[in-house]
Design a protein around this motif. Sequence first.
Motif, short mmCIF file in Angstrom:
data_model
loop_
_atom_site.label_atom_id
_atom_site.label_comp_id
_atom_site.label_asym_id
_atom_site.label_seq_id
_atom_site.Cartn_x
_atom_site.Cartn_y
_atom_site.Cartn_z
N UNK A 2 -115.96 -14.87 -15.59
CA UNK A 2 -115.48 -14.52 -17.04
C UNK A 2 -115.69 -15.71 -18.36
N UNK A 3 -116.17 -16.93 -17.75
CA UNK A 3 -115.55 -18.15 -18.55
C UNK A 3 -116.69 -17.78 -19.83
N UNK A 4 -117.52 -17.21 -19.22
CA UNK A 4 -118.62 -16.91 -20.92
C UNK A 4 -118.85 -16.48 -21.27
N UNK A 5 -117.87 -14.64 -20.72
CA UNK A 5 -118.22 -13.38 -21.73
C UNK A 5 -118.64 -13.35 -22.77
N UNK A 6 -117.63 -14.32 -23.89
CA UNK A 6 -117.45 -13.93 -24.81
C UNK A 6 -118.52 -14.45 -25.88
N UNK A 7 -119.54 -15.43 -24.97
CA UNK A 7 -120.97 -16.26 -25.81
C UNK A 7 -121.90 -15.10 -25.15
N UNK A 8 -122.01 -14.19 -24.27
CA UNK A 8 -123.09 -13.83 -23.59
C UNK A 8 -124.30 -12.97 -24.89
N UNK A 9 -125.34 -13.30 -24.64
CA UNK A 9 -126.23 -12.62 -25.45
C UNK A 9 -126.63 -11.20 -25.51
N UNK A 10 -126.21 -10.91 -23.56
CA UNK A 10 -126.80 -9.73 -23.11
C UNK A 10 -125.06 -8.58 -22.50
#
Length: 256
Positions: free
Chosen positions: A248-256
């Motif tokens: 979940x570390x990159x959930x806030x920046x995922x483009x999809x």
Amino acid sequence: MSEGTAVESRVDCHVKVLDESVVERAIAAGLDAIVYAPHFTRLPEIRRRANHFSSDDLLVVPAREVFTGSWRDRKHVLAIGLEEPVPDFIPLEAAMAEFERQGAAVLAPHPEFATVSLTEADLRQYRDAIDAVEIFNPKHLPSHNRRARELADLFELPPFTSSYAHLPSTVGVAYTLFETEIDSEADLASALADGVSRRVIHHTGRQRWRTTASELAHLCYENTWEKIDRLFLSGTEPTHPDHIAYNGRFDDVSVY
């Protein structure tokens, strides 16, 4: 080694394929190291395969070519010396911030090529964070390579080259000759970050054009049927930000 003998290392700075035939071709071409950065493969698996195929005759360096942005607006950035996995499909600024946090060497492969590369504006924005620009790529036509060299000169960034091999037969057709000894991933990352003197070397003539034709044909396949399969027929990519491996570390920046 006798006193006064120059220390040099021949490095193919970016290959997509790795097996026994690739290793044999690299050794036959006189390479000391290759950088293995396959698409959509997580860093632990890349590192495992790199370690498996490394030997006293050839160093295989694990790396990630991260697909930043969306499929429609993706930009490739090559990172060497990562300690933690970085997913694809995150904004360029998020990827660059993560590379900086980890102290990785950051390379700009095939600048302004097709729709998958850093632009002049990107290079200007991240000039201080980019350690080298690829000025020759076998997939390029001469105009592409001239433009890449112009960009490297414009921003006074060190050059590099690679075979960018998606096919085993391409390995060794281009490499970067560093004026230093490179025996490890850390050595290569340091050589790139420190701007160690180097020369770009590549094949010319018929062999170069055969390679270009073969790799461009593969590129067409990769961006048509294979892309459709990935988008519509497959499950979540191992390098998708939503994958469980990223916690979940990159959930806030995922483009999809």
